[in-house]
Design a protein around this motif. Structure first.
Motif, PDB file in Angstrom:
ATOM      1  N   GLN A 117       0.804  -1.216   0.000  1.00 20.91           N
ATOM      2  CA  GLN A 117       0.000   0.000   0.000  1.00 20.91           C
ATOM      3  C   GLN A 117       0.843   1.274   0.000  1.00 20.91           C
ATOM      4  OE1 GLN A 117      -3.006  -0.078   3.102  1.00 20.91           O
ATOM      5  NE2 GLN A 117      -3.427  -2.253   2.759  1.00 20.91           N
ATOM      6  N   GLY A 118       2.156   1.141   0.115  1.00 21.48           N
ATOM      7  CA  GLY A 118       3.025   2.313   0.077  1.00 21.48           C
ATOM      8  C   GLY A 118       3.112   3.063   1.387  1.00 21.48           C
ATOM      9  N   ILE A 119       2.754   2.433   2.488  1.00 23.23           N
ATOM     10  CA  ILE A 119       2.902   3.068   3.801  1.00 23.23           C
ATOM     11  C   ILE A 119       4.382   3.168   4.132  1.00 23.23           C
ATOM     12  CG2 ILE A 119       2.369   2.805   6.263  1.00 23.23           C
ATOM     13  CD1 ILE A 119      -0.157   1.294   5.400  1.00 23.23           C
ATOM     14  N   SER A 120       4.803   4.254   4.738  1.00 19.71           N
ATOM     15  CA  SER A 120       6.229   4.493   4.954  1.00 19.71           C
ATOM     16  C   SER A 120       6.808   3.495   5.957  1.00 19.71           C
ATOM     17  CB  SER A 120       6.453   5.912   5.475  1.00 19.71           C
ATOM     18  OG  SER A 120       6.023   6.028   6.819  1.00 19.71           O
ATOM     19  N   PRO A 121       8.089   3.147   5.811  1.00 19.82           N
ATOM     20  CA  PRO A 121       8.735   2.255   6.775  1.00 19.82           C
ATOM     21  C   PRO A 121       8.669   2.762   8.211  1.00 19.82           C
ATOM     22  CG  PRO A 121      10.081   2.456   4.809  1.00 19.82           C
ATOM     23  CD  PRO A 121       8.975   3.457   4.670  1.00 19.82           C
ATOM     24  N   ALA A 122       8.827   4.083   8.386  1.00 17.01           N
ATOM     25  CA  ALA A 122       8.791   4.642   9.737  1.00 17.01           C
ATOM     26  C   ALA A 122       7.422   4.441  10.376  1.00 17.01           C
ATOM     27  CB  ALA A 122       9.147   6.125   9.699  1.00 17.01           C
ATOM     28  N   THR A 123       6.358   4.626   9.590  1.00 19.95           N
ATOM     29  CA  THR A 123       5.007   4.440  10.117  1.00 19.95           C
ATOM     30  C   THR A 123       4.763   2.982  10.470  1.00 19.95           C
ATOM     31  OG1 THR A 123       4.151   6.296   8.822  1.00 19.95           O
ATOM     32  CG2 THR A 123       2.550   4.682   9.599  1.00 19.95           C
ATOM     33  N   THR A 124       5.216   2.082   9.620  1.00 17.32           N
ATOM     34  CA  THR A 124       5.031   0.652   9.885  1.00 17.32           C
ATOM     35  C   THR A 124       5.740   0.242  11.162  1.00 17.32           C
ATOM     36  OG1 THR A 124       4.827   0.165   7.530  1.00 17.32           O
ATOM     37  CG2 THR A 124       5.429  -1.660   8.972  1.00 17.32           C
ATOM     38  N   ALA A 125       6.989   0.662  11.322  1.00 17.19           N
ATOM     39  CA  ALA A 125       7.737   0.323  12.533  1.00 17.19           C
ATOM     40  C   ALA A 125       7.076   0.913  13.771  1.00 17.19           C
ATOM     41  CB  ALA A 125       9.181   0.820  12.408  1.00 17.19           C
ATOM     42  N   PHE A 126       6.579   2.143  13.655  1.00 15.79           N
ATOM     43  CA  PHE A 126       5.890   2.781  14.780  1.00 15.79           C
ATOM     44  C   PHE A 126       4.642   2.002  15.167  1.00 15.79           C
ATOM     45  CE2 PHE A 126       2.647   5.666  16.425  1.00 15.79           C
ATOM     46  CZ  PHE A 126       3.324   6.281  17.466  1.00 15.79           C
ATOM     47  N   ASN A 127       3.874   1.567  14.167  1.00 15.63           N
ATOM     48  CA  ASN A 127       2.645   0.814  14.452  1.00 15.63           C
ATOM     49  C   ASN A 127       2.945  -0.532  15.101  1.00 15.63           C
ATOM     50  OD1 ASN A 127       1.060   2.860  13.398  1.00 15.63           O
ATOM     51  ND2 ASN A 127       0.882   1.929  11.376  1.00 15.63           N
ATOM     52  N   LEU A 128       3.972  -1.197  14.625  1.00 16.56           N
ATOM     53  CA  LEU A 128       4.335  -2.492  15.206  1.00 16.56           C
ATOM     54  C   LEU A 128       4.788  -2.328  16.652  1.00 16.56           C
ATOM     55  CD1 LEU A 128       6.221  -4.036  12.155  1.00 16.56           C
ATOM     56  CD2 LEU A 128       4.043  -4.820  13.109  1.00 16.56           C
ATOM     57  N   GLU A 129       5.548  -1.283  16.911  1.00 21.50           N
ATOM     58  CA  GLU A 129       5.970  -1.024  18.290  1.00 21.50           C
ATOM     59  C   GLU A 129       4.764  -0.694  19.165  1.00 21.50           C
ATOM     60  OE1 GLU A 129       9.322   1.558  20.758  1.00 21.50           O
ATOM     61  OE2 GLU A 129       8.889   2.036  18.664  1.00 21.50           O
ATOM     62  N   ASN A 130       3.790   0.011  18.598  1.00 20.61           N
ATOM     63  CA  ASN A 130       2.555   0.315  19.330  1.00 20.61           C
ATOM     64  C   ASN A 130       1.826  -0.971  19.728  1.00 20.61           C
ATOM     65  OD1 ASN A 130      -0.435   0.816  19.565  1.00 20.61           O
ATOM     66  ND2 ASN A 130       0.223   2.938  19.365  1.00 20.61           N
ATOM     67  N   MET A 131       1.756  -1.927  18.810  1.00 19.16           N
ATOM     68  CA  MET A 131       1.120  -3.219  19.118  1.00 19.16           C
ATOM     69  C   MET A 131       1.863  -3.930  20.242  1.00 19.16           C
ATOM     70  SD  MET A 131       0.278  -4.748  15.345  1.00 19.16           S
ATOM     71  CE  MET A 131       0.139  -3.628  13.961  1.00 19.16           C
ATOM     72  N   ALA A 132       3.196  -3.899  20.184  1.00 21.57           N
ATOM     73  CA  ALA A 132       3.988  -4.535  21.229  1.00 21.57           C
ATOM     74  C   ALA A 132       3.750  -3.867  22.578  1.00 21.57           C
ATOM     75  CB  ALA A 132       5.468  -4.494  20.857  1.00 21.57           C
ATOM     76  N   GLN A 133       3.631  -2.546  22.571  1.00 22.62           N
ATOM     77  CA  GLN A 133       3.370  -1.819  23.805  1.00 22.62           C
ATOM     78  C   GLN A 133       2.008  -2.200  24.385  1.00 22.62           C
ATOM     79  OE1 GLN A 133       3.805   2.198  22.427  1.00 22.62           O
ATOM     80  NE2 GLN A 133       6.025   2.243  22.738  1.00 22.62           N
ATOM     81  N   GLN A 134       1.002  -2.325  23.512  1.00 20.58           N
ATOM     82  CA  GLN A 134      -0.315  -2.737  23.986  1.00 20.58           C
ATOM     83  C   GLN A 134      -0.276  -4.141  24.584  1.00 20.58           C
ATOM     84  OE1 GLN A 134      -3.927  -1.804  21.699  1.00 20.58           O
ATOM     85  NE2 GLN A 134      -2.627  -0.800  20.175  1.00 20.58           N
ATOM     86  N   ALA A 135       0.460  -5.041  23.940  1.00 15.35           N
ATOM     87  CA  ALA A 135       0.570  -6.406  24.449  1.00 15.35           C
ATOM     88  C   ALA A 135       1.236  -6.415  25.814  1.00 15.35           C
ATOM     89  CB  ALA A 135       1.349  -7.269  23.461  1.00 15.35           C
ATOM     90  N   LYS A 136       2.313  -5.662  25.955  1.00 15.40           N
ATOM     91  CA  LYS A 136       3.021  -5.612  27.233  1.00 15.40           C
ATOM     92  C   LYS A 136       2.147  -5.000  28.321  1.00 15.40           C
ATOM     93  CE  LYS A 136       7.403  -4.170  29.288  1.00 15.40           C
ATOM     94  NZ  LYS A 136       8.712  -3.495  29.035  1.00 15.40           N
ATOM     95  N   ALA A 137       1.395  -3.949  27.983  1.00 22.47           N
ATOM     96  CA  ALA A 137       0.509  -3.309  28.954  1.00 22.47           C
ATOM     97  C   ALA A 137      -0.597  -4.258  29.414  1.00 22.47           C
ATOM     98  CB  ALA A 137      -0.101  -2.045  28.357  1.00 22.47           C
ATOM     99  N   ALA A 138      -0.953  -5.211  28.546  1.00 21.00           N
ATOM    100  CA  ALA A 138      -1.990  -6.190  28.896  1.00 21.00           C
ATOM    101  C   ALA A 138      -1.431  -7.382  29.672  1.00 21.00           C
ATOM    102  CB  ALA A 138      -2.683  -6.679  27.621  1.00 21.00           C
TER     103      ALA A 138
END
Length: 335
Positions: A117-138
């Motif tokens: 879809q052409g999403i930037s690498p920085a955005t993808t990495a940020f989103n993946l880290e966000n998912m990891a943060q949510q998992a850790k918070a849970a």
């Protein structure tokens, strides 16, 4: 009167003894029952069609192979993949998955659709880290992954994966370099250039299974105060937790390289004997912890090279080292 009182004391003692025995039996029964119904740890596999299986085909979904690679009495595997999903949708969806399954571990592998879809690498990495943060918070332990290869020249995960590696390192999350596990034989591990074959899915599962086993072993050692193969005391003191990726890597280096030969076993025995006091001292001083991290960098690089690096990566590093040595010799001769 005395005889009656004595009889009452005897019967009272017998009654208390019986009640005590019944209570012990009930406790033993409860313990046995609870041991028989120990709750298994839930491992959620979160991602896109590479996780779900292409068009619902579970033979191409790596979660289908995890039960055979992990102890089925200890783990429950949940496939929470969703075909076509990009990471921005994953950020929104993962909260409901965490609430529903209350996992112990969450494997996060997304981003293939971001590339398309052409999403930037920085955005993808940020989103993946966000998912990891949510998992850790849970209360779950996140296991991040690099994006799998793509045969389309315009779709290059090579531009995304370095940022994902950095995001995992910054957050202290475990990372599986799935890309490196597949790229050397990718043409034989994919049927359409994007999705893995059955063999490819198995190789993906192997990488995650190794990390889940390592995390479980680390948790058991931490709960028992050590034991088993022992702990990496100084590394744990330097990084603050036995579950940090650097400590996990050093334990793998110990298990796979040192404990497999006599000199290595001798060194480990010496280390276990002498390092705990030093580790305790280091743990109490922040500057010493920073110094220990810096001192461990060469060992971490060596451990990565011998444990995690592919043959191609090892060959490239050896070639680079040889070229540097040749250049240094030339400079000396000129001098």
């Amino acid at each position: 009167m005395m005889r009656t009182r004595r009889n009452m004391l005897i019967w009272t003692g017998l009654l208390l003894f019986c009640l005590s025995g019944a209570a012990q039996a009930q406790t033993a029964g409860t313990t046995t029952a609870s041991a028989a119904t120990v709750k298994k740890a839930v491992v959620v596999c979160f991602g896109d069609s590479i996780t779900q299986g292409y068009q619902g085909n579970t033979r191409t979904a790596y979660p289908a192979y995890l039960p055979d690679m992990l102890d089925p009495t200890a783990f429950t595997i949940v496939n929470a993949g969703k075909g076509g999903e990009a990471t921005y949708s994953g950020v929104e969806r993962i909260a409901d998955v965490l609430t529903k399954h209350a996992p112990k571990h969450v494997i996060i592998m997304e981003g293939a659709n971001d590339i398309i879809q052409g999403i930037s690498p920085a955005t993808t990495a940020f989103n993946l880290e966000n998912m990891a943060q949510q998992a850790k918070a849970a209360g779950a332990t996140p296991v991040m992954s690099t994006i799998t290869p793509n045969s389309e020249p315009n779709h290059a995960p090579e531009n995304y994966n370095p940022l994902i590696v950095t995001a995992a390192a910054n957050g202290g999350y475990t990372l599986v370099d799935t890309y490196s596990r597949l790229i050397t034989d990718w043409k034989n591990l994919t049927f359409d250039g994007l999705h893995p074959t059955r063999v490819g899915a198995q190789k993906i599962a192997e990488g995650f299974a190794e990390q889940i086993k390592t995390l479980k072993s680390s948790e058991e050692q931490a709960a028992s105060g050590g034991g088993g193969g022992g702990g990496c005391f100084i590394a744990t003191a330097a990084y603050g937790s036995a579950l940090e990726p650097q400590v996990v890597l050093l334990r793998k280096f110990r298990d796979l390289r040192l404990l497999t030969n006599g000199p290595g076993r001798a060194f480990v025995a010496w280390y276990y004997q002498h390092s705990p006091p030093a580790a305790d001292f280091i743990a109490r001083h922040e500057l010493l912890r920073l110094g220990a991290r810096a001192a461990l960098l060469p060992l971490l690089a060596t451990a990565w090279l011998l444990v995690e690096a592919t043959l191609a990566q090892q060959a490239a590093l050896l070639l680079a080292a040889a070229l540097l040595l040749m250049a240094a010799r030339r400079n000396r001769r000129r001098a």
